[in-house]
Design a protein around this motif. Structure first.
Motif, mmCIF file in Angstrom:
data_model
loop_
_atom_site.group_PDB
_atom_site.id
_atom_site.type_symbol
_atom_site.label_atom_id
_atom_site.label_comp_id
_atom_site.label_asym_id
_atom_site.label_seq_id
_atom_site.Cartn_x
_atom_site.Cartn_y
_atom_site.Cartn_z
ATOM 1 N N GLU A 190 0.833 -1.202 0.000
ATOM 2 C CA GLU A 190 0.000 0.000 0.000
ATOM 3 C C GLU A 190 0.869 1.254 0.000
ATOM 4 O O GLU A 190 0.592 2.216 -0.730
ATOM 5 C CB GLU A 190 -0.920 -0.009 1.222
ATOM 6 C CG GLU A 190 -1.944 1.123 1.220
ATOM 7 C CD GLU A 190 -2.884 1.040 2.401
ATOM 8 O OE1 GLU A 190 -3.944 1.671 2.351
ATOM 9 O OE2 GLU A 190 -2.545 0.340 3.381
ATOM 10 N N SER A 243 2.506 1.577 -3.445
ATOM 11 C CA SER A 243 1.508 2.022 -4.415
ATOM 12 C C SER A 243 1.175 3.494 -4.218
ATOM 13 O O SER A 243 1.000 4.245 -5.176
ATOM 14 C CB SER A 243 0.236 1.173 -4.293
ATOM 15 O OG SER A 243 0.503 -0.183 -4.563
ATOM 16 N N HIS A 244 1.091 3.887 -2.944
ATOM 17 C CA HIS A 244 0.808 5.290 -2.646
ATOM 18 C C HIS A 244 1.936 6.181 -3.141
ATOM 19 O O HIS A 244 1.711 7.226 -3.759
ATOM 20 C CB HIS A 244 0.614 5.457 -1.144
ATOM 21 C CG HIS A 244 0.291 6.870 -0.731
ATOM 22 N ND1 HIS A 244 1.271 7.800 -0.482
ATOM 23 C CD2 HIS A 244 -0.895 7.493 -0.543
ATOM 24 C CE1 HIS A 244 0.721 8.944 -0.154
ATOM 25 N NE2 HIS A 244 -0.602 8.782 -0.178
ATOM 26 N N GLY A 275 1.939 6.144 -6.905
ATOM 27 C CA GLY A 275 0.751 6.831 -7.405
ATOM 28 C C GLY A 275 0.823 8.336 -7.255
ATOM 29 O O GLY A 275 0.177 9.080 -8.003
ATOM 30 N N ALA A 290 -5.213 -1.995 -3.454
ATOM 31 C CA ALA A 290 -3.804 -1.844 -3.826
ATOM 32 C C ALA A 290 -3.161 -3.191 -4.090
ATOM 33 O O ALA A 290 -2.374 -3.354 -5.037
ATOM 34 C CB ALA A 290 -3.058 -1.097 -2.721
ATOM 35 N N TYR A 309 -4.426 -4.598 -7.509
ATOM 36 C CA TYR A 309 -3.765 -3.923 -8.626
ATOM 37 C C TYR A 309 -2.300 -4.376 -8.731
ATOM 38 O O TYR A 309 -1.791 -4.623 -9.828
ATOM 39 C CB TYR A 309 -3.833 -2.405 -8.446
ATOM 40 C CG TYR A 309 -5.053 -1.776 -9.088
ATOM 41 C CD1 TYR A 309 -5.001 -1.246 -10.372
ATOM 42 C CD2 TYR A 309 -6.260 -1.709 -8.403
ATOM 43 C CE1 TYR A 309 -6.113 -0.671 -10.952
ATOM 44 C CE2 TYR A 309 -7.384 -1.140 -8.983
ATOM 45 C CZ TYR A 309 -7.307 -0.625 -10.262
ATOM 46 O OH TYR A 309 -8.413 -0.058 -10.837
ATOM 47 N N ALA A 310 -1.620 -4.460 -7.572
ATOM 48 C CA ALA A 310 -0.211 -4.864 -7.585
ATOM 49 C C ALA A 310 -0.051 -6.283 -8.115
ATOM 50 O O ALA A 310 0.927 -6.592 -8.796
ATOM 51 C CB ALA A 310 0.374 -4.759 -6.176
ATOM 52 N N LEU A 361 -0.774 -0.026 -10.954
ATOM 53 C CA LEU A 361 -0.878 0.876 -9.826
ATOM 54 C C LEU A 361 -2.330 1.279 -9.641
ATOM 55 O O LEU A 361 -3.020 1.599 -10.621
ATOM 56 C CB LEU A 361 -0.029 2.127 -10.043
ATOM 57 C CG LEU A 361 1.488 1.941 -10.040
ATOM 58 C CD1 LEU A 361 2.179 3.252 -10.368
ATOM 59 C CD2 LEU A 361 1.949 1.429 -8.686
#
Length: 259
Positions: free
Chosen positions: A125, A128-129, A132, A213, A216-217, A222
């Motif tokens: 997470e 990804s954050h 992103g 997350a 998607y990963a 992403l």
């Protein structure tokens, strides 16, 4: 490497070690269980031979033939049976210890797997954050701002800012007090207490951002992100400091702000 990533890496290493240890413990459990089973079977089979030797001795005693040999065979088989019984007992003890070790290793593996999964989810997470953030969709402007020629005077702006700061501080104090009372009330079970009714209802559902997350990963993508509403802050610290020097009490400060 941040703390969460380092913790995840450490837990994954420990998890891999625990998986190897658990697999080894389960193989040892299976081996010792089979050994104990074979030892028990040998004891059962040899009991039949011992019964045959006893029968042969009784026959020899009736006929008076080969009595010494029959007695010698019986004695030998009794000694051998005692050895087999002791071996079987040791094998069962070893199997029990191996079974307990395997269960302990499995429980440790489960605990580490849970911790590693939770920490890994947080790491994914966070990554990804962070990734992103490089391609955020800008937030829609929601504040209606005045044109330059319509701006109020500095004095009026300072007055509103000071009032906002004082009211905001008072509201925060009231919110803290209300939360303290709510915390106390939440200790009560559901029921009616005089004119007070305590109820509990299911909360609303929310999107699981961590799972999104992770999903998607898992696909090499992403999770889409967008900026939240712009953060607004009116800093009136300097005004309040000046007013505090002039006002002698909180009531005086309220009068000054209300003027």
């Amino acid at each position: 490497m941040n703390t969460t990533t380092a913790t995840t890496a450490t837990l994954l290493v420990r998890l891999a070690t625990a998986e190897v240890a658990t697999a080894t413990a389960r193989r040892e459990e299976a081996r010792t269980a089979k050994a104990a089973e074979r030892a028990t079977a040998r004891v059962a089979a040899f009991r039949l031979k011992l019964a045959e030797a006893r029968k042969a001795l009784r026959t020899a005693e009736r006929t008076g033939k080969r009595l010494t040999a029959a007695a010698r065979v019986l004695t030998g088989r009794e000694g051998r049976l005692a050895e087999l019984i002791e071996t079987a007992r040791e094998a069962r003890t070893e199997a029990t210890a191996a079974r307990r070790a395997a269960r302990t290793a499995a429980r440790r593996l489960d605990r580490l797997a849970l911790r590693a999964a939770v920490t890994a989810a947080r790491t994914v997470e966070e990554i990804s954050h962070r990734l992103g953030e490089t391609a955020l969709t800008p937030a829609t402007e929601t504040d209606r701002t005045l044109a330059a020629d319509a701006l109020p005077t500095v004095e009026e702006i300072e007055l509103h800012a000071a009032r906002h700061a004082a009211l905001d501080s008072h509201a925060k104090d009231l919110a803290k007090a209300a939360d303290a009372e709510k915390t106390w009330l939440r200790t009560l079970p559901v029921g009616t207490y005089g004119r007070v009714v305590i109820t509990r209802s299911p909360g609303r559902s929310i999107l699981d951002g961590t799972q999104v997350a992770l999903d998607y990963a898992a696909r090499g993508l992403l999770a889409p992100r967008k900026s939240s509403r712009q953060t607004f802050k009116a800093d009136a610290t300097a005004i309040l400091a000046d007013l505090a020097e002039v006002a002698e009490t909180a009531d005086d400060l309220g009068i000054v702000l209300a003027a």
